[in-house]
Motif scaffolding. Structure first.
Motif, PDB file in Angstrom:
ATOM      1  N   GLU A 406      42.830  31.912  43.307  1.00 25.28           N
ATOM      2  CA  GLU A 406      41.532  31.508  43.869  1.00 25.28           C
ATOM      3  C   GLU A 406      41.386  29.992  43.730  1.00 25.28           C
ATOM      4  O   GLU A 406      40.699  29.349  44.522  1.00 25.28           O
ATOM      5  CB  GLU A 406      40.381  32.214  43.155  1.00 25.28           C
ATOM      6  CG  GLU A 406      40.321  33.714  43.384  1.00 25.28           C
ATOM      7  CD  GLU A 406      40.071  34.074  44.839  1.00 25.28           C
ATOM      8  OE1 GLU A 406      39.550  33.235  45.582  1.00 25.28           O
ATOM      9  OE2 GLU A 406      40.418  35.198  45.233  1.00 25.28           O
ATOM     10  N   ARG A 408      41.236  26.330  43.844  1.00 22.19           N
ATOM     11  CA  ARG A 408      40.251  25.327  44.237  1.00 22.19           C
ATOM     12  C   ARG A 408      39.088  25.908  45.017  1.00 22.19           C
ATOM     13  O   ARG A 408      38.137  25.206  45.322  1.00 22.19           O
ATOM     14  CB  ARG A 408      40.938  24.259  45.068  1.00 22.19           C
ATOM     15  CG  ARG A 408      41.917  23.471  44.264  1.00 22.19           C
ATOM     16  CD  ARG A 408      42.768  22.645  45.159  1.00 22.19           C
ATOM     17  NE  ARG A 408      43.836  22.034  44.400  1.00 22.19           N
ATOM     18  CZ  ARG A 408      44.913  21.545  44.946  1.00 22.19           C
ATOM     19  NH1 ARG A 408      45.062  21.586  46.249  1.00 22.19           N
ATOM     20  NH2 ARG A 408      45.839  21.018  44.204  1.00 22.19           N
ATOM     21  N   GLN A 409      39.193  27.195  45.370  1.00 24.80           N
ATOM     22  CA  GLN A 409      38.086  27.807  46.108  1.00 24.80           C
ATOM     23  C   GLN A 409      37.069  28.448  45.172  1.00 24.80           C
ATOM     24  O   GLN A 409      36.104  29.063  45.632  1.00 24.80           O
ATOM     25  CB  GLN A 409      38.615  28.871  47.078  1.00 24.80           C
ATOM     26  CG  GLN A 409      39.393  28.318  48.247  1.00 24.80           C
ATOM     27  CD  GLN A 409      40.796  27.914  47.846  1.00 24.80           C
ATOM     28  OE1 GLN A 409      41.420  28.528  47.006  1.00 24.80           O
ATOM     29  NE2 GLN A 409      41.303  26.848  48.437  1.00 24.80           N
ATOM     30  N   TRP A 411      34.764  27.135  43.624  1.00 19.97           N
ATOM     31  CA  TRP A 411      33.420  26.590  43.878  1.00 19.97           C
ATOM     32  C   TRP A 411      32.637  27.523  44.787  1.00 19.97           C
ATOM     33  O   TRP A 411      31.442  27.734  44.621  1.00 19.97           O
ATOM     34  CB  TRP A 411      33.495  25.190  44.514  1.00 19.97           C
ATOM     35  CG  TRP A 411      34.060  25.198  45.922  1.00 19.97           C
ATOM     36  CD1 TRP A 411      35.358  25.055  46.272  1.00 19.97           C
ATOM     37  CD2 TRP A 411      33.332  25.394  47.129  1.00 19.97           C
ATOM     38  NE1 TRP A 411      35.503  25.150  47.622  1.00 19.97           N
ATOM     39  CE2 TRP A 411      34.267  25.358  48.185  1.00 19.97           C
ATOM     40  CE3 TRP A 411      31.991  25.589  47.446  1.00 19.97           C
ATOM     41  CZ2 TRP A 411      33.900  25.509  49.521  1.00 19.97           C
ATOM     42  CZ3 TRP A 411      31.625  25.745  48.766  1.00 19.97           C
ATOM     43  CH2 TRP A 411      32.590  25.705  49.794  1.00 19.97           C
ATOM     44  N   LEU A 412      33.354  28.099  45.767  1.00 20.48           N
ATOM     45  CA  LEU A 412      32.707  28.959  46.755  1.00 20.48           C
ATOM     46  C   LEU A 412      32.262  30.269  46.092  1.00 20.48           C
ATOM     47  O   LEU A 412      31.139  30.730  46.308  1.00 20.48           O
ATOM     48  CB  LEU A 412      33.697  29.237  47.883  1.00 20.48           C
ATOM     49  CG  LEU A 412      33.247  30.187  48.972  1.00 20.48           C
ATOM     50  CD1 LEU A 412      32.065  29.611  49.723  1.00 20.48           C
ATOM     51  CD2 LEU A 412      34.381  30.456  49.954  1.00 20.48           C
ATOM     52  N   LEU A 413      33.142  30.834  45.285  1.00 19.42           N
ATOM     53  CA  LEU A 413      32.819  32.105  44.642  1.00 19.42           C
ATOM     54  C   LEU A 413      31.699  31.931  43.614  1.00 19.42           C
ATOM     55  O   LEU A 413      30.831  32.781  43.488  1.00 19.42           O
ATOM     56  CB  LEU A 413      34.064  32.685  43.965  1.00 19.42           C
ATOM     57  CG  LEU A 413      35.301  32.808  44.861  1.00 19.42           C
ATOM     58  CD1 LEU A 413      36.429  33.476  44.111  1.00 19.42           C
ATOM     59  CD2 LEU A 413      34.978  33.601  46.122  1.00 19.42           C
ATOM     60  N   LYS A 414      31.739  30.803  42.905  1.00 18.17           N
ATOM     61  CA  LYS A 414      30.731  30.585  41.869  1.00 18.17           C
ATOM     62  C   LYS A 414      29.368  30.230  42.461  1.00 18.17           C
ATOM     63  O   LYS A 414      28.342  30.497  41.843  1.00 18.17           O
ATOM     64  CB  LYS A 414      31.174  29.464  40.915  1.00 18.17           C
ATOM     65  CG  LYS A 414      32.381  29.788  40.073  1.00 18.17           C
ATOM     66  CD  LYS A 414      32.063  30.606  38.849  1.00 18.17           C
ATOM     67  CE  LYS A 414      31.502  29.775  37.733  1.00 18.17           C
ATOM     68  NZ  LYS A 414      31.306  30.557  36.496  1.00 18.17           N
ATOM     69  N   SER A 415      29.365  29.594  43.634  1.00 17.50           N
ATOM     70  CA  SER A 415      28.072  29.194  44.204  1.00 17.50           C
ATOM     71  C   SER A 415      27.496  30.274  45.118  1.00 17.50           C
ATOM     72  O   SER A 415      26.379  30.132  45.602  1.00 17.50           O
ATOM     73  CB  SER A 415      28.203  27.865  44.966  1.00 17.50           C
ATOM     74  OG  SER A 415      29.030  28.037  46.092  1.00 17.50           O
ATOM     75  N   SER A 416      28.259  31.347  45.359  1.00 22.61           N
ATOM     76  CA  SER A 416      27.744  32.420  46.219  1.00 22.61           C
ATOM     77  C   SER A 416      27.233  33.563  45.335  1.00 22.61           C
ATOM     78  O   SER A 416      27.571  33.629  44.152  1.00 22.61           O
ATOM     79  CB  SER A 416      28.866  32.936  47.118  1.00 22.61           C
ATOM     80  OG  SER A 416      29.766  33.684  46.349  1.00 22.61           O
ATOM     81  N   PRO A 417      26.443  34.467  45.907  1.00 21.29           N
ATOM     82  CA  PRO A 417      25.917  35.563  45.085  1.00 21.29           C
ATOM     83  C   PRO A 417      26.944  36.674  44.859  1.00 21.29           C
ATOM     84  O   PRO A 417      26.605  37.843  44.890  1.00 21.29           O
ATOM     85  CB  PRO A 417      24.724  36.071  45.903  1.00 21.29           C
ATOM     86  CG  PRO A 417      25.051  35.729  47.303  1.00 21.29           C
ATOM     87  CD  PRO A 417      25.880  34.500  47.279  1.00 21.29           C
ATOM     88  N   LEU A 418      28.190  36.279  44.651  1.00 16.55           N
ATOM     89  CA  LEU A 418      29.247  37.265  44.400  1.00 16.55           C
ATOM     90  C   LEU A 418      29.180  37.707  42.937  1.00 16.55           C
ATOM     91  O   LEU A 418      29.129  36.869  42.035  1.00 16.55           O
ATOM     92  CB  LEU A 418      30.608  36.626  44.683  1.00 16.55           C
ATOM     93  CG  LEU A 418      31.831  37.438  44.288  1.00 16.55           C
ATOM     94  CD1 LEU A 418      32.039  38.602  45.234  1.00 16.55           C
ATOM     95  CD2 LEU A 418      33.080  36.563  44.287  1.00 16.55           C
ATOM     96  N   ASP A 419      29.184  39.007  42.737  1.00 12.05           N
ATOM     97  CA  ASP A 419      29.188  39.538  41.376  1.00 12.05           C
ATOM     98  C   ASP A 419      30.620  39.428  40.844  1.00 12.05           C
ATOM     99  O   ASP A 419      31.530  40.082  41.367  1.00 12.05           O
ATOM    100  CB  ASP A 419      28.714  41.002  41.422  1.00 12.05           C
ATOM    101  CG  ASP A 419      28.712  41.635  40.051  1.00 12.05           C
ATOM    102  OD1 ASP A 419      28.946  40.903  39.077  1.00 12.05           O
ATOM    103  OD2 ASP A 419      28.468  42.849  39.965  1.00 12.05           O
TER     104      ASP A 419
ATOM    105  N   ALA B  48      23.805  24.537  42.174  1.00  8.46           N
ATOM    106  CA  ALA B  48      24.575  25.558  42.907  1.00  8.46           C
ATOM    107  C   ALA B  48      25.048  26.694  41.993  1.00  8.46           C
ATOM    108  O   ALA B  48      25.621  27.669  42.479  1.00  8.46           O
ATOM    109  CB  ALA B  48      25.778  24.904  43.573  1.00  8.46           C
ATOM    110  N   MET B  70      21.768  35.710  41.273  1.00  8.80           N
ATOM    111  CA  MET B  70      22.015  36.321  42.585  1.00  8.80           C
ATOM    112  C   MET B  70      20.896  35.965  43.563  1.00  8.80           C
ATOM    113  O   MET B  70      21.162  35.597  44.712  1.00  8.80           O
ATOM    114  CB  MET B  70      22.113  37.842  42.450  1.00  8.80           C
ATOM    115  CG  MET B  70      23.299  38.295  41.648  1.00  8.80           C
ATOM    116  SD  MET B  70      24.817  37.749  42.417  1.00  8.80           S
ATOM    117  CE  MET B  70      25.949  37.953  41.082  1.00  8.80           C
TER     118      MET B  70
END
Lengths: 572, 252
Positions: A406, A408-409, A411-419, B48, B70
């Motif tokens: 995962e 360098r990406q 940032w995307l997973l941490k800033s999204s509402p992904l559990d 963020a 969330m």
């Protein structure tokens, strides 16, 4: 009045200066790890010490046993060392081929180095050294307990480590020079950075290498037990792959000469002179081919994607999952099958499985005589250990790197509402479900070949299922605890430090499971031998199975929980 | 819409963000300025949910980012300063994946991603792997991904880096329309002209603290700068380099 400006002395950058940032990075990393992770260091110490002690104990026993053979004991020990170095040399050559692609052509520091006024010869030496360190450290660490056993059994004295080092340094250098040169030629042959072709070629090369090695070992001889009355005969027969002109033979001779107090400098002279000559040869090729090869390696990346059909099928099959998990799994599958450094490892997996099943078939169990139930049961029981090792190796290849990839990406997973818990379990099942299928298939197939009884079949199927579930979680968890977010090649992650910790942990887990089961199994076999035809499913067996379940559940849940905690705290 | 209360972030002994409190209401385009290492990016990454504050709170659309991550993240679109995307996904697949992370899929999302790719002139490359995209194309793809789930708040770190003039103009218009419809944008930039022309309010960060904040005229009053330009106010607050030192460094 202006201050006079002094012109700095202009001196070309040396190899040491080129490697300086890498050296400082390693020091910085060690410092960070030392300050933050006492638990990890302890785990590493325990697992590493256990592995070394185990390797030392096995080597010591074998060498001691050979030592009891008058006159030819040292000769046989030398043969074993030669075989071992041949195996390690093959691994080193393959590892250097792949590593050289990264260090010479894809590394991030190359843009800066190539655009700077750095002498090509110094760049070559610096990158050669870097390649050697990256691809050889693991083999070097594995050799330590084995050579220690040689030193102890043959009384090598306190200077023996230095003597071994003098013999082994050129031994490590040779595959590096050869591997780098082959990679350099391949990068020049394939137009416009077809890394995929190159890696596929390397993978196929590995397949060929393994098949050849198998052939050299003449495994069919194992099917004739009368051919090997004992270990000594077996070792004496193992000579095909070695040749007096092979550097592995020189290194083995140099070490054995020291241990046998033979003052023959020829093997060392051959090793060092060949290494020196090959470096000159490698540098000459490098000076001619590197600029064009490096330029080619920078050209266009892949643009288009193939195989959209299977993706539609996969999307339809996964429709029942919540959208986040479905898209996550689809993303992982797409990336896996589009990244050559990942999917090409499937070839190695296939080879590993073929060799494994082939070895089971070649066992001299059914050669006309009636085979005792005891022997077959014992082989089936021990086969669990072998299958477990194969499965751990597969988990190291495919599950261990999954979170690191995962990279360098994140940032995307941490800033999204992904559990993150859902992400970890998705990755766990994507890796473990196919592994479980492989595990059950090879267990049932090999047990069928071995004509296992229903009892041993039941026991090994349950055991291997428990172990596989736990090994998947261990691989995933240790992959998070020892991440490699900035890696340039997915294939390098399993051979990293954390990868080794995983392999050693998995082997310890396997040993634990087998140790738990050994009691009831031996009791059953003893009872059988005494003619008692009672049921094998005793209360002792059920208790052992409960312990195996408990151990496997702990080895599954604890790594997942620890890695979740680590992922939540991770700052990118 | 964005509320920072006594926000502190420490890395060991180093304090990157030192007690920042800030309120950015709905319908505001807020510019965060400051020299390199002032703490802008750290602040944005805490908003963020990528970094955890050492102390203090961050609230997005009324939800605490640490306590209710969330809910807060569902309403946020984050655009980082470096456009790292999955190299082995196509542009369309990447947007579909990001929509999936926000729990969205189906024909509505397909229309939305087509619309965004068209808007940023990426449609011809939508089925090509992002590893073949230029830096600017990746930046546009990431901006699209931050908009795909229709956020209420956008946090964007250095949005103009790598964009051609046409795309930069487009982005400015998008942000203005977004804010006019009641959205909130927090943007960091080193381009003072852009900040002066685009932002409703500005905060200047220096040494991990807010050195001045408000509208341009409020900042001028706070710093007693008369009619000075934003550049002059910025240099006054953060310290500039004398021409003589520049000449020496360049070896004149």
């Amino acid at each position: 009045m202006t201050t006079p400006v002094t012109t700095p002395t202009r001196r070309p950058a040396g190899a040491a200066q080129i490697l300086f940032p890498k050296y400082r990075s390693i020091l910085a990393r060690l410092r960070t790890e030392r300050s933050g992770a006492g638990g990890r260091a302890l785990l590493l110490l325990v697992v590493g010490a256990g592995f070394w002690l185990g390797a030392f104990a096995v080597s010591y026993r074998v060498l001691n046993y050979l030592g009891t053979t008058p006159e030819i004991g040292a000769l046989l020990a030398g043969r074993i060392l030669s075989m071992l170095l041949l195996a390690f040399g093959s691994i080193l050559l393959l590892s250097n081929l792949v590593t050289a692609l990264s260090t010479f052509f894809l590394a991030k520091d190359l843009d800066m180095l190539v655009s700077a006024p750095v002498d090509w010869g110094r760049l070559y030496l610096a990158k050669l050294f870097e390649t050697m360190i990256h691809s050889s450290w693991m083999v070097a660490l594995m050799l330590v307990p084995i050579l220690t056993a040689f030193g102890v059994v043959y009384h090598g004295g306190w200077l023996f480590p230095f003597a071994a080092l003098v013999a082994l340094f050129p031994f490590f250098l040779l595959p590096t020079v050869i591997g780098s040169a082959i990679t350099l030629v391949l990068v020049n042959v394939f137009p416009a950075r077809r890394t995929r072709d190159l890696l596929t070629l390397i993978a196929i090369g590995a397949v060929g290498g393994v098949v050849l090695l198998l052939r050299f070992l003449r495994p069919e001889r194992l099917s004739r037990p009368e051919g090997f009355r004992n270990l000594v005969d077996f070792v004496a027969e193992l000579k095909a792959p070695t040749h007096p002109l092979m550097p592995t033979e020189w290194a083995a001779s140099a070490i054995m000469n020291w241990l046998s107090r033979i003052g023959d400098p020829l093997p060392l002279a051959l090793l060092w002179s060949t290494a020196g000559a090959l470096i000159v040869f490698g540098a000459a090729i490098h000076s001619r081919l590197y600029p064009a090869g490096f330029s080619k390696a920078q050209e266009g990346a892949d643009k288009y994607v193939a195989g959209l059909g299977w993706q539609k099928v996969a999307a339809r099959l996964l429709r029942w999952l919540p959208v986040t998990r479905r898209e996550f799994i689809l993303k992982d599958l797409r990336i896996f099958f589009r990244d050559t450094t990942q999917w090409s490892q499937l070839i190695l997996l296939a080879v590993l499985l073929i060799v494994y099943v082939f070895n089971i078939r070649a066992l001299p169990l059914y050669t006309g005589e009636k085979v005792p139930y005891l022997l077959v049961s014992l082989v089936v029981f021990l086969n669990q250990g072998l299958a477990g090792f194969v499965l751990a190796a597969i988990a190291a290849r495919f599950i261990f790197p999954s979170v690191s990839l995962e990279g360098r990406q994140l940032w995307l997973l941490k800033s999204s509402p992904l559990d993150l818990r859902a992400m970890l379990w998705s990755k766990y099942w994507v890796g473990t479900a196919p592994l479980l299928i492989v595990a059950l298939t090879i267990t049932v197939v090999t047990n069928e070949i071995l004509r296992a009884s229903p009892f041993t079949m039941f026991l090994s199927v349950v055991t291997i299922a428990c172990f596989t579930m736990a090994a998947g979680a261990l691989a995933l968890g240790l992959g998070v605890l020892f991440p490699h977010f900035d890696t340039e090649n997915a294939a390098q992650i399993p051979t990293s430090f954390g990868g080794i910790v995983f392999m050693m942990s998995a082997i310890l887990l396997l040993a634990g499971i087998i140790a738990i089961e050994a009691g009831p199994v031996s009791a059953h076999l003893r009872a059988y031998q005494l003619g008692e035809r009672t049921s094998a499913f005793t209360s002792e067996l059920w208790w052992a199975m409960a312990q195996v379940f408990g151990l496997a559940a702990a080895a599954t849940l604890i790594p997942i929980r620890l890695s979740l905690r680590r992922l939540n705290a991770l700052e990118v | 819409m964005i509320l920072l209360t006594n926000l502190i972030k420490r890395y060991g002994k180093f304090t990157a963000v030192n007690d920042i409190s800030l309120e950015i209401p709905r319908g505001t385009l807020y510019g965060l300025l400051g020299p390199n290492g002032a703490g802008k990016t750290t602040t944005m990454r805490m908003i963020a949910g990528i970094l955890r504050p050492t102390s203090g709170t961050v609230s997005v659309a009324g939800f605490d980012v640490v306590a209710e991550p969330m809910e807060a993240k569902r309403r946020l679109g984050f655009i980082p300063d470096r456009p790292f995307v999955y190299d082995k996904l196509t542009g369309a697949e990447f947007l579909r994946f990001v929509a999936g992370l926000y729990g969205q899929s189906g024909p509505e999302i397909e229309r939305r991603l087509d619309e965004l790719l068209e808007l940023f002139e990426l449609s011809p490359w939508k089925h090509e792997l992002t590893e073949s995209y230029s830096h600017g194309m990746r930046q546009k793809l990431i901006i699209s991904s931050a908009l795909v789930h229709r956020p209420e708040v956008i946090v964007v770190d250095e949005p103009m880096v790598g964009l051609d003039p046409k795309s930069a103009r487009l982005l400015k218009n998008i942000f203005r329309h977004f804010v006019d419809r009641g959205g909130t944008v927090l943007m960091s930039t080193h381009t003072l002209e852009i900040a002066e022309a685009m932002c409703d309010r500005i905060g200047i960060v220096f040494g991990g603290r807010i050195a001045a904040a408000g509208t341009m005229s409020e900042i001028r009053t706070q710093t007693a700068s008369g009619n000075a330009s934003l550049e002059e106010v910025f240099l006054k607050l953060t310290g500039g380099v004398a021409d003589r030192e520049l000449s020496a460094a360049l070896g004149d």
